[in-house]
Design an enzyme around this catalytic site. Structure first.
Site, mmCIF file in Angstrom:
data_model
loop_
_atom_site.group_PDB
_atom_site.id
_atom_site.type_symbol
_atom_site.label_atom_id
_atom_site.label_comp_id
_atom_site.label_asym_id
_atom_site.label_seq_id
_atom_site.Cartn_x
_atom_site.Cartn_y
_atom_site.Cartn_z
ATOM 1 N N HIS A 93 -3.656 -3.576 -0.221
ATOM 2 C CA HIS A 93 -2.395 -4.169 -0.652
ATOM 3 C C HIS A 93 -2.488 -5.692 -0.549
ATOM 4 O O HIS A 93 -3.162 -6.219 0.347
ATOM 5 C CB HIS A 93 -1.237 -3.688 0.210
ATOM 6 C CG HIS A 93 -1.064 -2.202 0.216
ATOM 7 N ND1 HIS A 93 -0.850 -1.474 -0.935
ATOM 8 C CD2 HIS A 93 -1.065 -1.301 1.240
ATOM 9 C CE1 HIS A 93 -0.725 -0.188 -0.622
ATOM 10 N NE2 HIS A 93 -0.864 -0.062 0.687
ATOM 11 N N GLU A 110 1.889 -2.073 6.190
ATOM 12 C CA GLU A 110 2.483 -0.759 6.412
ATOM 13 C C GLU A 110 1.980 -0.160 7.717
ATOM 14 O O GLU A 110 0.899 -0.503 8.199
ATOM 15 C CB GLU A 110 2.163 0.180 5.251
ATOM 16 C CG GLU A 110 0.672 0.438 5.086
ATOM 17 C CD GLU A 110 0.337 1.152 3.787
ATOM 18 O OE1 GLU A 110 1.260 1.697 3.141
ATOM 19 O OE2 GLU A 110 -0.847 1.162 3.418
ATOM 20 N N HIS A 167 -8.078 0.656 3.122
ATOM 21 C CA HIS A 167 -7.562 1.810 3.849
ATOM 22 C C HIS A 167 -7.343 2.996 2.905
ATOM 23 O O HIS A 167 -7.350 2.848 1.680
ATOM 24 C CB HIS A 167 -6.233 1.475 4.535
ATOM 25 C CG HIS A 167 -5.133 1.159 3.568
ATOM 26 N ND1 HIS A 167 -5.015 -0.071 2.958
ATOM 27 C CD2 HIS A 167 -4.122 1.915 3.070
ATOM 28 C CE1 HIS A 167 -3.966 -0.070 2.151
ATOM 29 N NE2 HIS A 167 -3.408 1.131 2.191
ATOM 30 N N ARG A 187 -6.398 -0.093 -6.290
ATOM 31 C CA ARG A 187 -7.384 0.944 -5.982
ATOM 32 C C ARG A 187 -8.802 0.412 -6.139
ATOM 33 O O ARG A 187 -9.171 -0.118 -7.180
ATOM 34 C CB ARG A 187 -7.226 2.142 -6.922
ATOM 35 C CG ARG A 187 -5.922 2.902 -6.803
ATOM 36 C CD ARG A 187 -6.006 4.215 -7.586
ATOM 37 N NE ARG A 187 -4.682 4.781 -7.770
ATOM 38 C CZ ARG A 187 -4.022 4.765 -8.928
ATOM 39 N NH1 ARG A 187 -4.578 4.230 -9.994
ATOM 40 N NH2 ARG A 187 -2.825 5.299 -9.017
#
Length: 309
Positions: A93, A110, A167, A187
């Site tokens: 991200h 997150e 991740h 991605r």
């Protein structure tokens, strides 16, 4: 203002499982459930009280101070369940500055609290590549799975994934995601899976390489259930998460400065508010506005309390 019950927004995902569907007795659930969100991509509807039928965005527009206190609109949190039968894509991200310029979105940090996990379930948290060049070579040679750091996760484990960290949530894990108000994911790799159109899903390699930081690593923390126990398990500029193992009652005293997101991650209990009682069931998430008066959580349950300090 009062504690807001919200209607989940379900998205079927290519990697989705049925753990949450079985808990909630709803076969329609498969993959992602947006639980608390005022993001343009998912805006939860209020299910109780005076504002029933309105959305979180409606109330944020009309009552910004009462809803968020002293917090700016872009600091609103986003909570969702991820229920993975297969591993999610290996991804990253962006940080705020990059997301603002390229995506008209916020950066994304997150955290994941594991509600349930199969035996030996693992997630990816970081890369073993020592440099961006090594990571690029691994992607080019289709060997990125050989350069990831895997962490075994069990129910009650908690981990925080910083913006810029490679991740992927792993197969067999049902996790509550607590994070910043963003829906931007890049991605690196998706196991050559094909979507409904028969084509492999899109990768975002250029942007991934722009934002990834190979040095970013993190460790999990494990929290077995305890009686009448409360502690802060994450305290960052982006958000704070407190864990309360309630055995009897627990009082939350909003001070008008920030909002709270309450997540029931263990068993049914109830909320007492201004002389009334409402159920607070396992897996439910409730938004508590900054201008809410004191509430009491009654019963025996583990509650996660997320807010901006």
């Amino acid at each position: 203002m009062y504690p807001l019950k919200l209607k989940p927004i379900y998205w079927n995902s290519i990697w989705g499982n049925d753990k949450l569907a079985r808990i909630r007795k709803d076969e329609a659930i498969c993959g992602t459930s947006w639980e608390i969100s005022a993001h343009p991509h998912a805006d939860n509807e209020i299910m109780n009280g005076e504002w029933k039928g309105k959305t979180l965005t409606n109330l944020l527009d009309k009552f910004p101070k009462e809803m968020l206190g002293e917090q700016p609109r872009n600091k609103m949190l986003r909570l969702a369940y991820l229920d993975a039968k297969e591993s999610l894509s290996i991804q990253v991200h962006p940080q705020d500055a990059y997301a603002h310029i390229h995506e008209n979105d916020e950066g994304k940090t997150e955290s994941w609290y594991v509600v349930d996990a199969d035996e030996n379930a693992k997630l990816i948290a970081g890369t073993t590549a020592s440099s961006l060049e090594e990571l690029k070579h691994a992607v080019k040679e289709d060997q990125i799975e050989d350069f990831v750091r895997r962490v075994e996760m069990k129910a009650g484990d908690f981990i925080c994934i910083d913006a810029g960290q490679l991740h992927a949530l792993g197969a067999g894990i049902l996790a509550l995601e607590i994070g910043t108000n963003s829906d931007t994911t890049y991605r690196f790799y998706d196991y050559h899976r094909k979507g409904a159109d028969g084509k492999e899903r899109e990768l975002h390699l250029e942007k991934s390489f722009d934002v990834v930081d190979c040095k970013k690593q993190c460790e999990k923390a494990s929290y077995p259930l305890e009686e009448s126990h409360s502690e802060v398990i994450l305290d960052r500029e982006e958000f704070t998460v407190e864990m309360a193992d309630v055995d009897g009652s627990y009082q939350l005293k909003p001070n008008g400065k920030t909002f709270y997101c309450l997540s029931n991650v263990s068993s049914d209990c109830e909320i007492l508010y201004e002389g009334e009682s409402m159920p607070f069931v396992f897996t439910e998430n409730i938004f508590v506005p900054a201008a809410c008066s004191d509430i009491t959580i009654k019963g025996k349950a583990r509650i996660l309390i997320s807010y901006i300090r």
